[in-house]
Design an enzyme around this catalytic site. Structure first.
Site, PDB file in Angstrom:
ATOM      1  N   GLY A 248      41.317  41.019  44.811  1.00 52.71           N
ATOM      2  CA  GLY A 248      42.040  42.166  45.360  1.00 52.71           C
ATOM      3  C   GLY A 248      41.726  43.448  44.602  1.00 52.71           C
TER       4      GLY A 248
ATOM      5  N   CYS B 103      50.885  40.836  36.755  1.00 47.91           N
ATOM      6  CA  CYS B 103      49.895  41.568  35.975  1.00 47.91           C
ATOM      7  C   CYS B 103      50.525  42.636  35.101  1.00 47.91           C
ATOM      8  CB  CYS B 103      48.867  42.180  36.897  1.00 47.91           C
ATOM      9  SG  CYS B 103      49.399  42.315  38.575  1.00 47.91           S
TER      10      CYS B 103
ATOM     11  N   THR C  92      25.119  37.864  42.713  1.00 45.81           N
ATOM     12  CA  THR C  92      24.888  36.591  43.396  1.00 45.81           C
ATOM     13  C   THR C  92      26.205  36.055  43.962  1.00 45.81           C
ATOM     14  OG1 THR C  92      23.114  36.148  41.854  1.00 45.81           O
ATOM     15  CG2 THR C  92      24.013  34.234  43.031  1.00 45.81           C
TER      16      THR C  92
HETATM   17  C1  PLP Z   1      49.355  43.826  46.197  1.00 47.29           C
HETATM   18  C2  PLP Z   1      48.316  43.354  45.235  1.00 47.29           C
HETATM   19  N1  PLP Z   1      47.145  43.998  45.176  1.00 47.29           N
HETATM   20  C3  PLP Z   1      46.158  43.613  44.359  1.00 47.29           C
HETATM   21  C4  PLP Z   1      46.313  42.536  43.525  1.00 47.29           C
HETATM   22  C5  PLP Z   1      45.181  42.129  42.643  1.00 47.29           C
HETATM   23  O1  PLP Z   1      44.527  41.006  43.187  1.00 47.29           O
HETATM   24  P1  PLP Z   1      43.522  40.143  42.267  1.00 47.29           P
HETATM   25  O2  PLP Z   1      44.377  39.408  41.302  1.00 47.29           O
HETATM   26  O3  PLP Z   1      42.812  39.251  43.226  1.00 47.29           O
HETATM   27  O4  PLP Z   1      42.602  41.126  41.619  1.00 47.29           O
HETATM   28  C6  PLP Z   1      47.533  41.825  43.538  1.00 47.29           C
HETATM   29  C7  PLP Z   1      47.759  40.699  42.598  1.00 47.29           C
HETATM   30  O5  PLP Z   1      48.774  40.643  41.915  1.00 47.29           O
HETATM   31  C8  PLP Z   1      48.555  42.238  44.421  1.00 47.29           C
HETATM   32  O6  PLP Z   1      49.724  41.612  44.491  1.00 47.29           O
END
Ligand code: PLP
Length: 389
Positions: free
Chosen positions: A71, A328, A241
């Site tokens: 993401g 995060c 890749t």
């Molecule tokens: C709304 C949203 N966007 C982006 C991300 C980031 O995704 P990724 O962990 O695959 O980088 C998250 C993950 O917590 C998310 O909840």
């Protein structure tokens, strides 16, 4: 001790069917998808199948899907890619991007970075439920607006933004519309064409696929500038890749997500509604986010005179995994920007708990949490100088 996982918004277990599909791509079909020999062609074909599966879930075309590492990368590529390319077409002043105050850091930090490079970013405020006002969006658009990027459904409070209206406004003003749909995919039916979405980010590990892989939908005709130079994979937009096992897993996760969307959504919604009803019986407990326009798997509470981190630690002691903010950023111990944006005071924001459900959640999980959580809240309040009832 019983263990209950209620943090599906942070990540999900990989579905057994997804694992089975991935395994041969580690040691049997291990070719490089760019190689012309049969090993390479097997990997290439697996990638094309995955594109079909992903596009099926979004009502897009397979050639509108680019593979990424997740993401975060999809958001970066969409936002920087659109901003840098379109900047060239404008005169030197006022490159303008519109986003919201409650984006995931993958979008917010990218926008802040672009601000340092001279872009002008408007962060739309939200109401007490976390909804943007479409009138604010329309008022913010100017002839310099290059991009609108608004989260589909918020990762903390689960509020679903008015995508259809945003799409119509973006189309009317001929502005590129990106959405971070990482939390919405697999829970909400998404038709990118009907919603006028130009760019959409998704992540595999939120939908029972492996970690470290994701995709960006790029509507045919929308142009981006690459942000990582190299061998020219993915139409030159994302060199590297192919992570074929991951790509195969993501594709299968999307296929399952599409086939099971109604069933999964009904299952999670039933459990969520019981969870919310029972937990709100706790004295001075409140629901954060919109009561109806919210993700089927999201329950986000706040409790007066409770410290969210302590609550989570005590729940963890009882085998329950929840979250205070997004996984995060929750380690930062700062009040969540999302909760502050919906008007909570810092102490209220700190007293919040996110419980998120998934395909594998059960009635028993919910019963255990509704039994244990009120007791934990009471015990914490007994120790709290802020709770003097
Ligand atoms: C709304 C949203 N966007 C982006 C991300 C980031 O995704 P990724 O962990 O695959 O980088 C998250 C993950 O917590 C998310 O909840």
């Amino acid at each position: 001790m019983k263990k209950v996982y209620m943090d599906y918004a942070a990540t999900t277990p990989v579905d057994k069917e997804v694992i089975d599909e991935m395994i041969p791509y580690f040691d049997k079909y291990y070719g490089n998808a760019s190689s012309i020999h049969s090993f390479g062609r097997d990997a290439f074909d697996a990638g094309e199948k995955s594109r079909e599966q992903i596009s099926g879930l979004l009502s897009a075309n397979a050639d509108e899907i680019i593979f990424t590492s997740g993401g975060t990368e999809s958001d970066n590529l969409a936002i920087k890619g659109a901003a840098y390319l379109n900047k060239k077409k404008r005169d030197s002043k006022g490159y303008h991007i519109i986003t919201s105050e409650i984006e995931h850091p993958a979008v917010l930090e990218t926008c802040k970075y672009l601000e340092k490079q001279g872009f002008n970013v408007k962060y739309l405020p939200v109401d007490k439920y976390g909804l943007i006002k479409t009138k604010d969006l329309e008022d913010a658009i100017s002839k310099n607006t290059l991009l609108i990027t608004i989260i589909f459904a918020n990762n903390e409070i689960g509020t679903i933004e008015p995508m259809e209206e945003i799409g119509k406004i973006a189309k009317k003003h001929d502005v590129i519309f990106h959405t971070d749909a990482v939390q919405a995919v697999g829970k909400v039916p998404i038709d990118v064409k009907k919603l006028n979405i130009d760019l959409l980010s998704l992540s595999s590990h939120k939908i029972y696929g492996p970690k470290g892989v994701g995709a960006l939908y790029i509507r045919k005709g929308v142009k981006l500038q690459t942000i990582a130079h190299g061998g020219g994979h993915e139409k030159g937009l994302r060199s590297s890749t192919h992570n074929t096992p991951g790509i195969v897993g993501l594709g299968k996760a999307c296929e399952l997500g599409m086939n099971r969307l109604k069933k999964d959504a009904a299952h999670m919604k039933n459990l969520r509604d019981v969870l919310i009803k029972e937990i709100l019986k706790v004295e001075e407990s409140y629901l954060n986010g919109h009561p109806e326009k919210r993700l089927v798997n999201n329950a986000h509470f706040r409790f007066t005179a409770i410290e969210g981190e302590s609550l989570n630690l005590m729940l963890d002691d009882k085998g329950i995994a929840g979250a205070t903010g997004s996984a995060c950023s929750s380690k930062k111990l700062q009040a969540s920007h999302v909760l502050l944006a919906i008007g909570l005071k810092p102490e209220e924001a700190h007293g919040s708990l996110r419980l998120s459900l998934g395909r594998m959640s059960t009635k028993e999980d919910v019963s255990y949490v509704t039994e244990v959580l009120p007791e934990v809240v009471n015990n914490l309040r007994k120790m709290s100088p802020l709770w003097n009832r």
